[in-house]
Scaffold this active site. Sequence first.
Site, PDB file in Angstrom:
ATOM      1  N   GLY A  19       0.780  -1.224   0.000  1.00  0.00           N
ATOM      2  CA  GLY A  19       0.000   0.000   0.000  1.00  0.00           C
ATOM      3  C   GLY A  19       0.812   1.273   0.000  1.00  0.00           C
ATOM      4  O   GLY A  19       1.823   1.404  -0.702  1.00  0.00           O
ATOM      5  N   SER A 139      -5.185  10.858   8.477  1.00  0.00           N
ATOM      6  CA  SER A 139      -6.230  10.506   7.507  1.00  0.00           C
ATOM      7  C   SER A 139      -7.279  11.603   7.446  1.00  0.00           C
ATOM      8  O   SER A 139      -7.571  12.261   8.450  1.00  0.00           O
ATOM      9  CB  SER A 139      -6.907   9.192   7.904  1.00  0.00           C
ATOM     10  OG  SER A 139      -8.048   8.937   7.095  1.00  0.00           O
ATOM     11  N   TYR A 152     -11.460   4.674  14.343  1.00  0.00           N
ATOM     12  CA  TYR A 152     -10.336   4.927  13.435  1.00  0.00           C
ATOM     13  C   TYR A 152     -10.103   6.424  13.268  1.00  0.00           C
ATOM     14  O   TYR A 152      -8.971   6.909  13.363  1.00  0.00           O
ATOM     15  CB  TYR A 152     -10.632   4.288  12.082  1.00  0.00           C
ATOM     16  CG  TYR A 152      -9.566   4.539  11.034  1.00  0.00           C
ATOM     17  CD1 TYR A 152      -8.363   3.843  11.064  1.00  0.00           C
ATOM     18  CD2 TYR A 152      -9.763   5.477  10.016  1.00  0.00           C
ATOM     19  CE1 TYR A 152      -7.377   4.071  10.102  1.00  0.00           C
ATOM     20  CE2 TYR A 152      -8.792   5.710   9.054  1.00  0.00           C
ATOM     21  CZ  TYR A 152      -7.604   5.007   9.106  1.00  0.00           C
ATOM     22  OH  TYR A 152      -6.638   5.238   8.161  1.00  0.00           O
TER      23      TYR A 152
END
Length: 257
Positions: A19, A139, A152
């Site tokens: 990734g 993120s 998350y």
Amino acid sequence: MESQVLEGRVALITGGTAGLGLGAAKRLIEQGAFVYVTGRRQSALDQAAAQLGASAAAIQADAASKGDMLRVAQTIKAAHGHLDILFANAGAGHATPLDQLTEAQIDNELNINIKGVVLTVQSMLGVLRDGASIILNASITADMGLPGFAVYAATKAAVRSLALSWTTDLKGRNIRVNSISPGVVPTEGYSTEQKMSDEDIAAYVRRVSTEIPAGRVGRAEDIADALVFLASDASSYIRGVDLVVDGGMTRVYAGKN
């Protein structure tokens, strides 16, 4: 021949076997760095090492284990003497409705995404040279309030906060700390972690691309290019920022009117 902006530098990428981590390793090597990658599965480490070649080394380690990360630091010190670039990339997350969250899942995401980042950086302090660059992988989910991603997203908000605190903690050593927030970048994790089929991924990509001003989803190379900037001297006056690399998705509305 174009100059390599990271020539002679030594980098560490946790979670570097696939990734975004593997894409970052490839780009840093292209820019002249020697790159160490870590991961928990030896088979994935072997495959990554074969792809990366002689300018990389793969070390089996759990980013959330202080003992493992100290061993990584000792390995780097013995071979190169110092570390110039640290990309704390290892992370995990699963979309789960609030009423279905388990203690095990909560513990796992907190362990990898927060504890792992803290222990990784802490363990490298003795080998990081003064003036080094630390980049933490955050993120865009921390901004979006997406359903099923509460834990998350909270861990990634914490990562951004760590970058701010460490900016002041490490200013005496001129070590700059920043975070990077990738947008939608389909990687192996969509199938292995999110359990999405190829058809599901393709449909999601088609839909979300209409909401991104850039008109497409991201690639691992997009994140890697931003990482090179934060790792290089070009960002020497940048500290404590979160660099959002999402094609404008979270800053500009480009969906249907």
